[in-house]
Motif scaffolding. Structure first.
Motif, PDB file in Angstrom:
ATOM      1  N   SER A 148       1.740  -7.378  -1.340  1.00 17.77           N
ATOM      2  CA  SER A 148       2.024  -6.069  -1.919  1.00 17.77           C
ATOM      3  C   SER A 148       3.519  -5.801  -1.875  1.00 17.77           C
ATOM      4  O   SER A 148       4.194  -6.129  -0.889  1.00 17.77           O
ATOM      5  CB  SER A 148       1.275  -4.972  -1.164  1.00 17.77           C
ATOM      6  N   PRO A 156      -7.428  -4.689  -2.179  1.00 14.89           N
ATOM      7  CA  PRO A 156      -7.085  -4.937  -3.576  1.00 14.89           C
ATOM      8  C   PRO A 156      -8.328  -5.073  -4.446  1.00 14.89           C
ATOM      9  O   PRO A 156      -9.390  -5.490  -3.966  1.00 14.89           O
ATOM     10  CB  PRO A 156      -6.304  -6.256  -3.525  1.00 14.89           C
ATOM     11  N   THR A 157      -8.191  -4.717  -5.698  1.00 11.20           N
ATOM     12  CA  THR A 157      -9.292  -4.845  -6.658  1.00 11.20           C
ATOM     13  C   THR A 157      -9.242  -6.159  -7.413  1.00 11.20           C
ATOM     14  O   THR A 157     -10.082  -6.396  -8.279  1.00 11.20           O
ATOM     15  CB  THR A 157      -9.240  -3.694  -7.668  1.00 11.20           C
ATOM     16  N   ASP A 172       3.220  -0.368  -6.381  1.00 10.60           N
ATOM     17  CA  ASP A 172       1.863  -0.856  -6.641  1.00 10.60           C
ATOM     18  C   ASP A 172       1.873  -2.258  -7.234  1.00 10.60           C
ATOM     19  O   ASP A 172       0.928  -2.658  -7.891  1.00 10.60           O
ATOM     20  CB  ASP A 172       1.119   0.103  -7.587  1.00 10.60           C
ATOM     21  N   SER A 212      -2.250 -12.455  -2.310  1.00 13.08           N
ATOM     22  CA  SER A 212      -1.427 -11.358  -2.813  1.00 13.08           C
ATOM     23  C   SER A 212      -0.481 -10.875  -1.734  1.00 13.08           C
ATOM     24  O   SER A 212      -0.809 -10.850  -0.544  1.00 13.08           O
ATOM     25  CB  SER A 212      -2.303 -10.193  -3.279  1.00 13.08           C
ATOM     26  N   ARG A 231     -10.619   0.560  -3.053  1.00 15.96           N
ATOM     27  CA  ARG A 231      -9.349   1.258  -2.844  1.00 15.96           C
ATOM     28  C   ARG A 231      -9.452   2.263  -1.698  1.00 15.96           C
ATOM     29  O   ARG A 231      -8.465   2.532  -1.008  1.00 15.96           O
ATOM     30  CB  ARG A 231      -8.908   1.964  -4.132  1.00 15.96           C
ATOM     31  N   HIS A 235      -0.134  -5.403 -11.229  1.00 14.86           N
ATOM     32  CA  HIS A 235      -0.170  -4.076 -10.618  1.00 14.86           C
ATOM     33  C   HIS A 235      -1.583  -3.699 -10.201  1.00 14.86           C
ATOM     34  O   HIS A 235      -2.567  -4.164 -10.780  1.00 14.86           O
ATOM     35  CB  HIS A 235       0.335  -3.004 -11.600  1.00 14.86           C
ATOM     36  N   GLU A 236      -1.665  -2.800  -9.246  1.00 11.11           N
ATOM     37  CA  GLU A 236      -2.931  -2.209  -8.809  1.00 11.11           C
ATOM     38  C   GLU A 236      -3.184  -0.945  -9.632  1.00 11.11           C
ATOM     39  O   GLU A 236      -2.918   0.174  -9.186  1.00 11.11           O
ATOM     40  CB  GLU A 236      -2.888  -1.903  -7.308  1.00 11.11           C
ATOM     41  N   TYR A 237      -3.677  -1.156 -10.844  1.00  3.80           N
ATOM     42  CA  TYR A 237      -3.964  -0.049 -11.766  1.00  3.80           C
ATOM     43  C   TYR A 237      -5.450   0.071 -12.076  1.00  3.80           C
ATOM     44  O   TYR A 237      -5.851   0.855 -12.946  1.00  3.80           O
ATOM     45  CB  TYR A 237      -3.254  -0.289 -13.109  1.00  3.80           C
ATOM     46  N   THR A 238      -6.289  -0.690 -11.397  1.00  3.80           N
ATOM     47  CA  THR A 238      -7.658  -0.890 -11.856  1.00  3.80           C
ATOM     48  C   THR A 238      -8.456   0.405 -11.946  1.00  3.80           C
ATOM     49  O   THR A 238      -9.151   0.649 -12.948  1.00  3.80           O
ATOM     50  CB  THR A 238      -8.389  -1.892 -10.945  1.00  3.80           C
ATOM     51  N   TYR A 291       1.893  -6.431  -7.279  1.00  2.00           N
ATOM     52  CA  TYR A 291       1.427  -7.590  -6.545  1.00  2.00           C
ATOM     53  C   TYR A 291       2.336  -8.771  -6.872  1.00  2.00           C
ATOM     54  O   TYR A 291       2.636  -9.040  -8.031  1.00  2.00           O
ATOM     55  CB  TYR A 291      -0.007  -7.957  -6.925  1.00  2.00           C
TER      56      TYR A 291
END
Length: 256
Positions: free
Chosen positions: A8, A204-205, A12, A6, A199, A168-171, A14
């Protein structure tokens, strides 16, 4: 086995950089919304781009494609119906992309977030853009709830071991909503705790697995009684189809 890393970008996003087994000299770049972090990665690893893969037309997924392609003949794959600048290999879904040094890449149509959105499935990895997120799904900017629900069900037919690489990093926010939908689902509670911990360390998730998503993503669980009952309580009435359940969940999440 592919290697996926990934990068960034922006707020947010990826950007995914994909290399073949043991060879990082030629890579695929998925959804480049920003050029600088990709160029830094390429310079660090002495790599060049074999192809760019775009899932949909939004600028945070496409803005750097032309710059990264340069003046050569670097292929830019993307939805043919979305008018994306620089796309020289237009796609509609159902194709398989063949590139030297990589397994065949299946193109899956997933309209809903945008009308021509596609996902890429290669060697057990799913690059879903803004269609399927870890713990959630994309907003319905151009397509219908029926289209998006069908798109997600199409992705759900892939093996549970499939690794999900979304845009996206929305997890954490997605799982907080999932926990509201299914407060008694221990899989969601456990996963939410784990993702908050990641986080908290700025990690990253992603990736998640499709199997995890089927256990904890409400937008893939519209058939589950607990999800249906929760959606009906929020809607204040009976929901008779899975699409109605999906649409209710999407409205619920959109309203916060």
């Amino acid at each position: 086995m592919l290697r996926v890393e990934s990068v960034s970008a922006l707020n947010d996003n990826y950007i995914w950089i994909v290399s073949g087994d043991g060879d990082q000299s030629r890579v695929l770049v998925v959804d480049p919304g920003e050029a600088q972090p990709v160029n830094e990665w390429l310079n660090k690893h002495g790599a060049t781009i074999s192809a760019l893969l775009l899932t949909h037309h939004h600028p945070d997924h496409t803005a750097a494609a032309v710059e990264l392609a340069g003046t050569g003949r670097t292929p830019i794959y993307g939805p043919g119906a979305e008018g994306i600048r620089g796309v020289n290999h237009p796609l509609h879904g159902g194709e398989q992309i063949t590139l030297d040094g990589f397994p065949g890449i299946d193109v899956i149509p997933v309209p809903g977030h945008t009308k021509g959105h596609v996902a890429y499935y290669v060697d057990g990895c799913l690059f879903s853009g803004d269609a399927l997120f870890a713990g959630g799904c994309g907003r319905l900017f151009e397509g219908s709830a029926e289209q998006m629900h069908e798109s997600l069900q199409r992705l759900a037919t892939l093996p549970d071991s499939t690794l999900l690489y979304c845009g996206h990093e929305y997890t954490v926010k997605n799982l907080e909503f999932a926990h509201r939908v299914e407060p008694d689902n221990q899989q969601i509670a456990k996963r939410l705790e784990q993702m908050r911990a990641l986080r908290g360390k700025s990690q990253p998730t992603l990736p998640s697995s499709l199997g995890e998503e089927k256990q904890s993503n409400p937008f893939l669980r519209t058939h589950e009684a607990s999800v249906v009952e929760s959606a009906e309580r929020w809607a204040g009435g009976k929901l008779t189809t899975k699409t109605e359940v999906f649409a209710t969940l999407r409205h619920w999440k959109d309203r916060g």
